[in-house]
Design a protein around this motif. Structure first.
Motif, short mmCIF file in Angstrom:
data_model
loop_
_atom_site.label_atom_id
_atom_site.label_comp_id
_atom_site.label_asym_id
_atom_site.label_seq_id
_atom_site.Cartn_x
_atom_site.Cartn_y
_atom_site.Cartn_z
N UNK A 159 7.62 8.29 52.43
CA UNK A 159 6.36 8.92 52.77
C UNK A 159 6.24 9.20 54.25
N UNK A 160 6.82 8.32 55.09
CA UNK A 160 6.68 8.45 56.54
C UNK A 160 7.65 9.46 57.13
N UNK A 161 8.56 10.01 56.35
CA UNK A 161 9.50 10.99 56.87
C UNK A 161 8.77 12.28 57.23
N UNK A 162 9.28 12.97 58.23
CA UNK A 162 8.68 14.21 58.70
C UNK A 162 9.74 15.31 58.74
N UNK A 163 9.35 16.51 58.37
CA UNK A 163 10.25 17.65 58.45
C UNK A 163 9.71 18.64 59.48
N UNK A 164 10.63 19.31 60.17
CA UNK A 164 10.24 20.27 61.20
C UNK A 164 11.38 21.26 61.41
N UNK A 165 11.10 22.33 62.13
CA UNK A 165 12.11 23.33 62.45
C UNK A 165 12.64 23.09 63.85
N UNK A 166 13.95 23.12 63.98
CA UNK A 166 14.57 22.95 65.29
C UNK A 166 14.35 24.21 66.12
N UNK A 172 14.91 20.35 59.92
CA UNK A 172 15.38 19.03 60.31
C UNK A 172 14.48 17.96 59.70
N UNK A 173 15.06 16.77 59.53
CA UNK A 173 14.29 15.64 59.03
C UNK A 173 14.27 14.52 60.07
N UNK A 174 13.08 13.98 60.31
CA UNK A 174 12.92 12.78 61.10
C UNK A 174 12.61 11.65 60.12
N UNK A 175 13.39 10.58 60.17
CA UNK A 175 13.25 9.52 59.17
C UNK A 175 12.98 8.16 59.83
N UNK A 176 11.74 7.93 60.25
CA UNK A 176 11.38 6.60 60.76
C UNK A 176 11.34 5.60 59.60
N UNK A 177 11.27 4.32 59.94
CA UNK A 177 11.15 3.29 58.91
C UNK A 177 9.71 3.12 58.46
N UNK A 178 8.78 3.26 59.41
CA UNK A 178 7.35 3.12 59.11
C UNK A 178 6.56 4.05 60.01
N UNK A 179 5.37 4.42 59.55
CA UNK A 179 4.40 5.11 60.39
C UNK A 179 3.07 4.43 60.19
N UNK A 180 2.37 4.16 61.28
CA UNK A 180 1.08 3.48 61.19
C UNK A 180 0.07 4.13 62.12
N UNK A 181 -1.18 4.10 61.68
CA UNK A 181 -2.31 4.47 62.54
C UNK A 181 -3.25 3.28 62.57
N UNK A 182 -3.50 2.77 63.75
CA UNK A 182 -4.46 1.68 63.91
C UNK A 182 -5.61 2.16 64.79
N UNK A 189 -4.46 4.70 67.49
CA UNK A 189 -3.10 4.52 68.00
C UNK A 189 -2.13 4.91 66.89
N UNK A 190 -1.29 5.90 67.16
CA UNK A 190 -0.31 6.37 66.19
C UNK A 190 1.07 5.83 66.59
N UNK A 191 1.82 5.37 65.60
CA UNK A 191 3.07 4.68 65.93
C UNK A 191 4.13 4.91 64.86
N UNK A 192 5.31 5.37 65.29
CA UNK A 192 6.51 5.35 64.46
C UNK A 192 7.25 4.04 64.75
N UNK A 193 7.78 3.41 63.72
CA UNK A 193 8.43 2.11 63.87
C UNK A 193 9.85 2.17 63.34
N UNK A 194 10.78 1.64 64.13
CA UNK A 194 12.18 1.52 63.74
C UNK A 194 12.53 0.03 63.68
#
Length: 285
Positions: A159-166, A172-182, A189-194
């Motif tokens: 669910x946290x993966x993001x797609x975009x155009x280079x 392209x795909x960006x594949x973080x392990x987690x995405x959180x908004x606190x 605060x928006x955060x991608x987590x590896x």
């Protein structure tokens, strides 16, 4: 699994039972301890409706966890992996669980998902990374439950993966392990987590950081939210922390994001304090 089987399962399963199955669906694998932390609160620990009653001690919670997991296993709703975390001496706390055949079919029917998900025995490195990611997700939920943060959104893979155009128009795909908004007061605060287990060489980390740079350049997240998330690598120790920090700082193409403070490298022990901004949280849990 037929409709009548699903209906009878729904009648026999508690809200907590279903929440455990849903957690395994999201995280793919969880140890007994992680399931305990998620679904069997102790004493005055905050809980939600799906967690049922609180338990007086950690031992009582552990016994209840094992009892419930054994019942779910007997119905083939969950199954244990052959690999234990911590070896045989870890006992039941080291068992790693995933959805069983009946649990997978039950949740597919519940969600109206026609795509069957394969559950095979993954590699030890995959299990370790999956559990490390799940631990961070659960830490965020624990911080939210005790009021240290307001957890507005938590997304796991995919669910946290993001797609975009280079820049050249390729997808392209960006594949973080987690995405959180606190939230903290009026601020989000928006955060991608590896989740980093010190198994990847520094050039691999740099390539991932460059993917974040490309995603930032696409402007997709900024257009929707007005900001770009911070990126945190959560590492096992200070030696790994120093190595990744040096690798990111040495890459000239990342200079703008590094100087802007968007990249962070924190140890697992520092992670709660990093999230809450409170030094007193460095050892929680």
């Amino acid at each position: 699994m037929k409709y009548n089987d699903i209906a009878s399962l729904l009648e026999s399963l508690s809200e907590r039972d279903i929440s455990i199955l849903e957690s395994l669906r999201v995280h793919r694998a969880l140890t007994t301890v992680l399931i305990r932390r998620l679904h069997f609160p102790i004493g005055s620990e905050p809980r939600d409706a799906s967690n049922g009653k609180s338990h007086a001690t950690e031992m009582a919670a552990a016994v209840a966890t094992i009892r419930v997991l054994a019942r779910l296993e007997s119905h083939r709703l969950i199954t244990r992996m052959h690999r234990r975390i911590g070896g045989v001496r870890a006992g039941s706390s080291g068992i790693v669980w995933q959805l069983g055949a009946s649990g997978e079919r039950f949740l597919r029917a519940r969600h109206g998902d026609p795509n069957r998900r394969r559950y095979s025995e993954p590699s030890p490195s995959f299990i370790a990374h999956t559990l490390a990611t799940a631990d961070l997700a659960i830490r965020l939920q624990e911080l939210g439950r005790r009021g240290a943060i307001e957890l507005l959104r938590l997304e796991a893979e995919p669910e946290c993966w993001r797609t975009f155009l280079s820049a050249h128009g390729a997808r392209q795909w960006l594949k973080p392990d987690l995405f959180a908004i606190t939230a903290d007061g009026d601020y989000e605060h928006h955060l991608f987590i590896e989740a980093d287990n010190a198994t990847e060489h520094a050039p691999v980390i740099v390539r991932k950081a460059l993917q974040y740079q490309q995603y930032a350049s696409a402007g997709i997240h900024q257009q929707e939210h007005g900001l770009f998330p911070a990126v945190a690598w959560v590492v096992p120790d200070h030696k790994r922390q120093d190595a990744i920090r040096k690798a990111l700082a040495a890459e000239t193409r990342l200079r703008d994001l590094v100087q802007a403070g968007l990249f962070h490298v924190v140890t697992t022990g520092e992670f709660p304090a990093f999230i809450t901004g409170s030094p007193g949280d460095t050892t929680y849990p």
